[in-house]
Scaffold this motif. Sequence first.
Motif, short mmCIF file in Angstrom:
data_model
loop_
_atom_site.label_atom_id
_atom_site.label_comp_id
_atom_site.label_asym_id
_atom_site.label_seq_id
_atom_site.Cartn_x
_atom_site.Cartn_y
_atom_site.Cartn_z
N ARG A 1 -13.55 -48.15 -68.68
CA ARG A 1 -12.17 -48.77 -68.99
C ARG A 1 -11.42 -47.95 -69.67
O ARG A 1 -11.50 -47.52 -70.65
CB ARG A 1 -12.55 -50.10 -69.88
N VAL A 2 -10.39 -47.69 -69.09
CA VAL A 2 -9.16 -46.88 -69.54
C VAL A 2 -8.11 -47.45 -70.13
O VAL A 2 -7.65 -48.39 -69.55
CB VAL A 2 -8.76 -45.82 -68.31
N SER A 3 -7.48 -47.27 -71.51
CA SER A 3 -6.65 -47.79 -72.00
C SER A 3 -5.66 -46.99 -72.53
O SER A 3 -5.98 -45.69 -72.65
CB SER A 3 -6.93 -48.76 -72.98
N TRP A 4 -4.48 -47.09 -72.80
CA TRP A 4 -3.42 -46.33 -73.31
C TRP A 4 -2.29 -46.78 -74.08
O TRP A 4 -2.17 -47.99 -73.66
CB TRP A 4 -2.87 -45.26 -72.26
N GLU A 5 -1.37 -45.83 -74.57
CA GLU A 5 0.04 -46.91 -75.17
C GLU A 5 0.72 -46.28 -74.34
O GLU A 5 1.16 -45.11 -73.77
CB GLU A 5 0.01 -46.01 -76.47
N PRO A 6 2.04 -47.06 -74.41
CA PRO A 6 3.23 -46.89 -73.55
C PRO A 6 3.91 -45.49 -73.97
O PRO A 6 3.56 -45.06 -75.12
CB PRO A 6 4.25 -47.96 -73.64
N PRO A 7 4.73 -44.90 -72.92
CA PRO A 7 5.41 -43.56 -73.79
C PRO A 7 6.38 -44.03 -74.63
O PRO A 7 6.73 -45.29 -74.95
CB PRO A 7 6.10 -43.16 -72.40
N PRO A 8 7.01 -43.21 -75.40
CA PRO A 8 7.88 -43.65 -76.43
C PRO A 8 9.01 -44.45 -75.78
O PRO A 8 9.47 -44.19 -74.51
CB PRO A 8 8.56 -42.06 -76.94
N HIS A 9 9.51 -45.19 -76.49
CA HIS A 9 10.66 -46.27 -75.99
C HIS A 9 11.93 -45.60 -75.12
O HIS A 9 12.10 -46.17 -74.14
CB HIS A 9 11.10 -47.19 -77.14
N ASN A 10 12.17 -44.49 -75.66
CA ASN A 10 13.54 -43.93 -75.18
C ASN A 10 13.22 -43.18 -74.03
O ASN A 10 14.08 -42.41 -73.33
CB ASN A 10 14.31 -43.08 -76.27
N SER A 11 11.90 -43.04 -73.43
CA SER A 11 11.77 -42.38 -72.24
C SER A 11 10.96 -43.31 -71.35
O SER A 11 10.58 -42.79 -70.28
CB SER A 11 10.68 -41.15 -72.46
N THR A 12 11.11 -44.73 -71.42
CA THR A 12 10.27 -45.41 -70.54
C THR A 12 11.16 -45.98 -69.37
O THR A 12 10.75 -45.92 -68.21
CB THR A 12 9.65 -46.92 -71.24
N HIS A 13 12.65 -46.10 -69.80
CA HIS A 13 13.38 -46.38 -68.65
C HIS A 13 13.25 -47.67 -68.08
O HIS A 13 13.37 -47.65 -66.82
CB HIS A 13 13.77 -45.27 -67.81
N GLY A 14 12.37 -48.48 -68.89
CA GLY A 14 12.18 -49.87 -68.22
C GLY A 14 10.92 -50.51 -68.81
O GLY A 14 10.54 -50.13 -69.90
N THR A 15 10.30 -51.39 -68.29
CA THR A 15 9.17 -52.06 -68.96
C THR A 15 7.86 -51.59 -68.21
O THR A 15 7.62 -51.60 -67.17
CB THR A 15 9.04 -53.63 -68.68
N CYS A 16 6.87 -51.06 -68.94
CA CYS A 16 5.92 -50.72 -68.54
C CYS A 16 4.74 -51.80 -68.17
O CYS A 16 4.74 -52.77 -69.13
CB CYS A 16 4.71 -49.93 -69.62
N LEU A 17 4.13 -51.82 -67.16
CA LEU A 17 3.42 -53.01 -66.43
C LEU A 17 1.87 -52.89 -66.92
O LEU A 17 1.44 -53.93 -67.14
CB LEU A 17 3.78 -52.84 -64.95
N VAL A 18 1.22 -51.88 -67.08
CA VAL A 18 -0.11 -51.75 -67.14
C VAL A 18 -0.47 -50.82 -68.59
O VAL A 18 -0.07 -49.95 -68.49
CB VAL A 18 -0.90 -51.20 -65.84
N THR A 19 -1.43 -51.30 -69.20
CA THR A 19 -1.90 -50.62 -70.37
C THR A 19 -3.40 -50.22 -70.33
O THR A 19 -3.98 -49.59 -71.07
CB THR A 19 -1.45 -50.85 -71.76
N THR A 20 -4.13 -50.99 -69.39
CA THR A 20 -5.46 -51.04 -69.52
C THR A 20 -5.85 -51.14 -68.02
O THR A 20 -5.42 -51.93 -67.06
CB THR A 20 -6.07 -52.30 -70.07
N TRP A 21 -6.99 -50.51 -67.62
CA TRP A 21 -7.60 -50.45 -66.19
C TRP A 21 -8.97 -50.07 -66.27
O TRP A 21 -9.34 -49.27 -66.88
CB TRP A 21 -6.88 -49.25 -65.49
N ASP A 22 -9.70 -50.99 -65.40
CA ASP A 22 -11.16 -50.94 -65.38
C ASP A 22 -11.51 -50.04 -64.10
O ASP A 22 -10.86 -50.56 -62.82
CB ASP A 22 -12.03 -52.26 -65.27
N ILE A 23 -12.67 -49.27 -64.00
CA ILE A 23 -12.52 -48.32 -62.86
C ILE A 23 -14.18 -48.21 -62.56
O ILE A 23 -14.81 -48.25 -63.46
CB ILE A 23 -12.35 -47.13 -62.95
N SER A 24 -14.80 -48.52 -61.36
CA SER A 24 -16.12 -48.30 -60.95
C SER A 24 -16.32 -47.42 -59.99
O SER A 24 -15.39 -47.33 -59.02
CB SER A 24 -16.58 -49.93 -60.31
#
Length: 691
Positions: free
Chosen positions: A637-660
């Motif tokens: 399970r990979v998770s992360w925090e969005p980039p800084p607000h002034n560099s997202t240029h929009g809304t981030c859709l995914v912050t967690t991802w499961d990989i097999s």
Amino acid sequence: MVREAGVGRLVDEEAAEGTVVVNNEFFSLFPAAPPQLLYRFIEQTLQPGPAVSLKCIAAGTPTPHITWALDGFPLPHSHRLVKGQYVSAEGDVISHVNISSVHVADGGAYTCTAANSAGEASHVARLNVYGPPQVRPMGQQTAVAGRTFIIACPASGHPIHSITWIKDGSPLPRNYRQRVLANGTLVVQEVTRGADDGRYSCTASSRSGRSDTQSLQLRVLVPPSLAPLTFPKGTRAGMQIRATCLVQEGDQPVRYAWTKDARPLDARLGVRTSQLDAFTSILVIERAAAEHSGNYTCTASNAAAASATTARLTVNVPPTWVVEPSSTSVALGGSLALHCLARGFPDPVVTWRRQAASGEFVGVVEGTGSGESSIVQWKNGTLWIGRSARGHEGRYLCEAGNGVPPGLSKLIDITVNEPPWFRATEQRQEVRVGGTATLTCHAHGDAPLTLTWSKDAVSLSPLPRYQVAQHEEQDQGGTISKLVVTDAHLEDSGTFSCTASNTHGVRTSQLHLLVQDVPGPPSGIEVVEMGPQHLVLTWTSPEDSNAPITAYIITLEPQSPSAGAGAAREERVGGHERRLVLKDLTPATRYNLRVAAENRVGRGRSSSPVLGSTEEQPPSAPPRDVRVMAVSSSALRVSWEPPPHNSTHGTCLVTTWDISWPAHTPITLWFFGLSTPKAQDQLHHQLLLSP
């Protein structure tokens, strides 16, 4: 057929083509041309017996007539000799002499002469007929004293050896005035009565000794010799005039004829002529008048010739009015022609004078005034004022004289009328809405002067905001009317007309009032193009406020709370622009957009706000705090925090991802900075995982 062609004129429609008949006389419609001989007969020498034809062809305008002569005498009458003449289809005249059986007596010099009113042309050639000499009778001849007498010896036969002349038994010539030419022609110069009249004989001889003689009796006639015709000098109208035509020498009877200017005397002139005796004719004018002036000719004629003497009659006539001047008026600034025209003989001299302040009349000095205002007297006596001024008013005297009393004079008055006029016939004035405009109308002209106002060709409305005041101007003269417009409205704009009138005319001055206001808000605001960092905005100009738009101000204000106060900005474009590209905007941001117009009066209200949004674009920084947790032996399970607000240029859709994936298999992860499904991956973060 004869039809009327005007007073005293008749036209014969059946006359020859190209001619008309006026007062029973033929006139050609084409330019006159003297005759030309197109064909001529030739000299011939022949034995007696055969037929002979002599022919001449001539052309000219008018159609010429051809005559024939033999040795200078008319053709003899004979049944063997026939003359004929006709006009061809081309207009040529063809004339011939036919001799059916030629005799010795038919020989000699034949002449054909073509003549019309423009001139004549002749041709001479001999017809020689073999035989003994024969001289045709010459009869009685006349010669005119003082002139040259020429006669040919009418001899026939061939060959002729000699021709001789004798007078009263003595061979000729006997003096320097007499000559006998080689062809036998006798010439007598300066014929004199008593010396040259008498009996002359002509003898033609051949070498064989044969000869023939004929005689003529010469009578010398003396033409009339006239004394010079004269008229008394200094003849004035009303006087009686007599002129004498005196024959000093000449044979009787003498006939007299008088003409004036080469025409018969007109009975309407009242001129009488009478013959006092055989040698005198007189011309009488009971009461001389101008129409009697001219060249008079007396022609005296007798059997010998006609003589004429001419004299000029000049009747001095006092001046009479042709155009009598009269008092007149002229508008100020207008042109004026004062006609003063008289006739008489000699031609009258016209002089203009003007009454001075002293009461005396002094000469009008040409060129008085400047430019077009000067006075000029033309050669025909007209006094011309090119541009009348007040100084031209006064009393004038026109005099016409030619030295024959009495002369002419006439007093007249010139009045210069001043119709209404304006120094400025058109004015412009500008005022802001709510302001006060004063329209001034300054008119000049003769009193009483009435001034009225109208707007756009309609009488002025009785509004409280319109006030008219009028007064006489003392310093500059004239009348001033002022129209005061208070609390000016846009609808007050237009053309105000000030009409001035007096008894001499009406004039109008136009005053253009322009009421100006700040522009209204532009309309039709529309965002026609969007991008991550730009918007394209268009608009429509506001209604006219009587002042050209100098600039448009575009205000854009972001709706993002993070923008904070003062984030709004303005941009200016020229008044001719209707489109603007807004650059350097923040992606994925909403903006309130307003447009205002500006003119020289000021800045108008802004338009209602229009919403415009920039598009999103990929984040400009990678995710932060990336974490990996084992979920199972084959899953992470990979998770992360969005980039800084002034560099997202929009809304981030995914912050967690499961990989097999299969056990013991290496894996490399790329982390994409996704914000929306439209955003494309431009930035990534790599993480390598190994068992």
